[in-house]
Each structure stands twice: as structure tokens, then as C-alpha cells.
Design an enzyme around this catalytic site. Sequence first.
Site, short mmCIF file in Angstrom:
data_model
loop_
_atom_site.label_atom_id
_atom_site.label_comp_id
_atom_site.label_asym_id
_atom_site.label_seq_id
_atom_site.Cartn_x
_atom_site.Cartn_y
_atom_site.Cartn_z
N SER A 62 0.83 -1.19 0.00
CA SER A 62 0.00 0.00 0.00
C SER A 62 0.87 1.25 0.00
O SER A 62 1.93 1.27 0.61
CB SER A 62 -0.90 0.00 1.23
OG SER A 62 -1.54 1.24 1.40
N THR A 65 -2.99 4.27 1.46
CA THR A 65 -3.67 3.83 2.68
C THR A 65 -2.70 3.81 3.86
O THR A 65 -3.02 4.28 4.96
CB THR A 65 -4.30 2.44 2.48
OG1 THR A 65 -5.11 2.46 1.30
CG2 THR A 65 -5.16 2.06 3.67
N ARG A 113 -6.14 -4.30 5.85
CA ARG A 113 -6.11 -4.34 4.39
C ARG A 113 -5.81 -5.79 4.00
O ARG A 113 -4.67 -6.26 4.16
CB ARG A 113 -5.04 -3.38 3.86
CG ARG A 113 -4.94 -3.27 2.34
CD ARG A 113 -3.87 -2.21 2.01
NE ARG A 113 -3.58 -2.13 0.60
CZ ARG A 113 -4.19 -1.31 -0.25
NH1 ARG A 113 -5.13 -0.51 0.18
NH2 ARG A 113 -3.84 -1.28 -1.53
N HIS A 140 -14.30 -1.17 -0.29
CA HIS A 140 -13.23 -0.20 -0.04
C HIS A 140 -13.86 1.10 0.49
O HIS A 140 -13.85 2.13 -0.18
CB HIS A 140 -12.46 0.06 -1.34
CG HIS A 140 -11.08 0.62 -1.13
ND1 HIS A 140 -10.64 1.09 0.09
CD2 HIS A 140 -10.05 0.81 -2.01
CE1 HIS A 140 -9.41 1.52 -0.04
NE2 HIS A 140 -9.02 1.37 -1.29
N GLN A 143 -11.99 4.64 0.57
CA GLN A 143 -11.76 5.30 -0.72
C GLN A 143 -12.96 6.15 -1.11
O GLN A 143 -12.81 7.28 -1.59
CB GLN A 143 -11.50 4.25 -1.81
CG GLN A 143 -11.25 4.86 -3.18
CD GLN A 143 -10.02 5.75 -3.22
OE1 GLN A 143 -8.94 5.31 -2.84
NE2 GLN A 143 -10.17 6.99 -3.66
N ASP A 252 -10.68 2.21 -12.30
CA ASP A 252 -9.74 1.60 -11.37
C ASP A 252 -8.96 0.55 -12.16
O ASP A 252 -9.20 0.36 -13.36
CB ASP A 252 -10.53 0.96 -10.21
CG ASP A 252 -9.63 0.44 -9.09
OD1 ASP A 252 -8.42 0.71 -9.12
OD2 ASP A 252 -10.14 -0.25 -8.19
N CYS A 294 -8.59 5.85 -8.00
CA CYS A 294 -8.06 5.63 -6.64
C CYS A 294 -6.54 5.47 -6.62
O CYS A 294 -5.95 5.57 -5.55
CB CYS A 294 -8.74 4.42 -6.01
SG CYS A 294 -8.37 2.85 -6.82
N LEU A 295 -5.93 5.20 -7.77
CA LEU A 295 -4.48 5.04 -7.91
C LEU A 295 -4.01 3.73 -7.24
O LEU A 295 -4.65 3.26 -6.32
CB LEU A 295 -3.72 6.23 -7.32
CG LEU A 295 -4.08 7.62 -7.87
CD1 LEU A 295 -3.20 8.68 -7.21
CD2 LEU A 295 -3.95 7.69 -9.38
N ARG A 332 -7.61 10.88 1.25
CA ARG A 332 -7.59 9.61 1.98
C ARG A 332 -7.16 9.86 3.43
O ARG A 332 -7.69 9.26 4.36
CB ARG A 332 -6.61 8.63 1.32
CG ARG A 332 -6.96 8.16 -0.07
CD ARG A 332 -8.23 7.34 -0.11
NE ARG A 332 -8.21 6.23 0.83
CZ ARG A 332 -7.53 5.08 0.64
NH1 ARG A 332 -6.84 4.90 -0.47
NH2 ARG A 332 -7.57 4.12 1.53
#
Length: 341
Positions: A62, A65, A113, A140, A143, A252, A294-295, A332
Site C-alpha cells: 500500500s 492507505t 487491508r 473499499h 476510498q 480503477d 483511486c491510484l 484519503r
Amino acid sequence: MAPPHLMTLADLSVAQINRSLAHAAHLKKLSQPVLKPNATTTKLPSNSLQHKSIALLFSKRSTRTRVSAETAAALLGGRALFLGKEDIQLGVNESAGDTAKVIGSMCQGIFARVGEHEEIEELARHSPVPVLNALSSLWHPTQIMADLLTLHEHAHLFSGASSSKGNAPEGLPALPPLTIAWVGDSSNVLHDMLVTYPRLGHKIRVGTPSNPKYHAPSAVWDRIKEVNCEKGIFWTDDPREAVKGADVVVTDTWISMGQEHEKAQRLQDFNGFQVTEKLCKEGGANPNWKFLHCLPRKEHEVDDERADCQSRIEFKVFHGPRSLVFPEAENRKWTIMAMFE
């Protein structure tokens, strides 16, 4: 009495979502002066996590996050303890249930996660402290909270916003009813959109390939129906039809972690689903449409090249003026911070 857990935004009412968004905006406003290089104050926006720890139980790598959670906990006076899959016994010599009991006896919350959604459900069943879903195969929620904060902050970009009297979070501009298009795979991000946006007065148009494996699973549809969102959703296998009238276009990854062996087939199945100016113009998106992702992004998902137009460099979708992806990424932090509190 079981502690409160959050698996998906379907677990929250509209009022709870709006309160969390309002609190995120408030914490952001309080925090930014402290974080400036020439800050004249070092006072934290809140000490709600003083002497407390949140376990970041991450079985997947991640960027956003992890950084959001660690910095958010620090601004609340607490500590985020990163526990990657190589760091602890979970899944090797210890069950999820035992792990949750042990971590929950030492930390005041678990931000998990995971891979399959069943993993976080197992943690929540046995944890004596709140478990917050940082990402699972199905959902999610954090997000979509960041996406909502970003849209409210940019409400002035959407026609009708100035006269909108919608149910806005306190301290944030109201959004007019939006048409939000999703083009791509039916992922955890989309699933939380489906149980959230229709309840807030927005319509969702989804474009995925016709193969059923790219459609939302029954567990997601059960929650969609439970929160009465099905009437606000339109589904098609034509990406142009999906973006018709869209104010916001979202996508996404087509190839999630663990699906790398399917890459060739997925790229073939998603041919024509790349978000481009051409696609959205042909599909009849709102001329002023905006873009969210969201990358991390890959070039086959969205046009991110630069074009030299008569000696003037023009960025295309991802790096262009339609894109809200970097404010979205920053948010985020603030929305996770609000949810930690």
C-alpha cells in the site's frame, strides 16, 4: 457488547456518512496550519488517540492507505503500528481469530487491508476492538469517503451546485444530483459506490465487459438491495453508453493484485474501456466532466499522455484539467483521520 466495526459504507446511515465527511473537513482545516514549513503552532488538532495505538494489519502492499493511516494517527496524538504479512504470525502459525484477540488486547483499533473479504470478517468476529476495513476483495469504504470529500470540495465545478440545497455535510458545499459513470471492472471501489451514491441523490452508470465475472457478485447486490440503491444504478457492457450524461467518470485497475496471471485475457476483454476524451465525447458525457481514480493507475485504464497541439503542450485526461486524482489521494488522509476518531 460487540465493538462497532466498519466493513462497507452500507453499514453507515446517510447521516453518519455526512457527519464523518464534515469531521474530515474540520480536521483538515485544523491540521493544515500545523503542517506548514513555517508553522507558528505545534498544537495537534486533536489528542483523541493520545497513548493509544491502531494496528495496521496489511496483507497487501500500500502507498496511500498506509501513509494516510500513519500520518493521521500521529496528528491525533496516537501511533499506527504497521504489521505486514512478513512481520507477524497471521496466516503462518496463527489464525485470524487468535491474532485479532491478541492485537485487540494491546491496541485500541485494527485497520485491516486484506485479500478475501472473509478474512476481515473473521478478524471482526473475534476482535475486542473496532475493525475498520482498509480494503478487501469486496469493499473499499475509505476510498469512497475520500472521493466524496473531493467532490464536495469541488462542487463549484458542477452545474447547479450554487443553487443546490441538498443534504450537504456541515461546513462543505452542497453537491447537485450528479451522474457518476464507472468504466472498468466491478471492483471493491465500485461496490462501495453502489451502496453509497444513490442514497446521497446521485445516479450511477456502470460499464463493464459482458462476461459475468466482471459484474458485481451476489453478496454486493444483497447489500445494494438492503439499502435500496438498485433503482439508482444503470448497468451496460458498452462504455460509451455508460458515460452518457456523466458529470464524473471513474475507473480503477483492470488487473488487481493476485490477478496478474489473467493479464493478457483481461486486457483483451477490456479493449475499448480506456477512459479518453474521445470515449466520453462519443458517449455524450457532460462537456465539463471530471475524472477520479483511486491510484495507482496504468496507461491502459486512462489516457495519461501529453499531446503537442500547435506547439502548445496539452495534458490528456489523467494529468489534465478534468483530473481530481491528486486531491482525491490527499483526502484519503483526512477521511481516515475522521474515521479513526
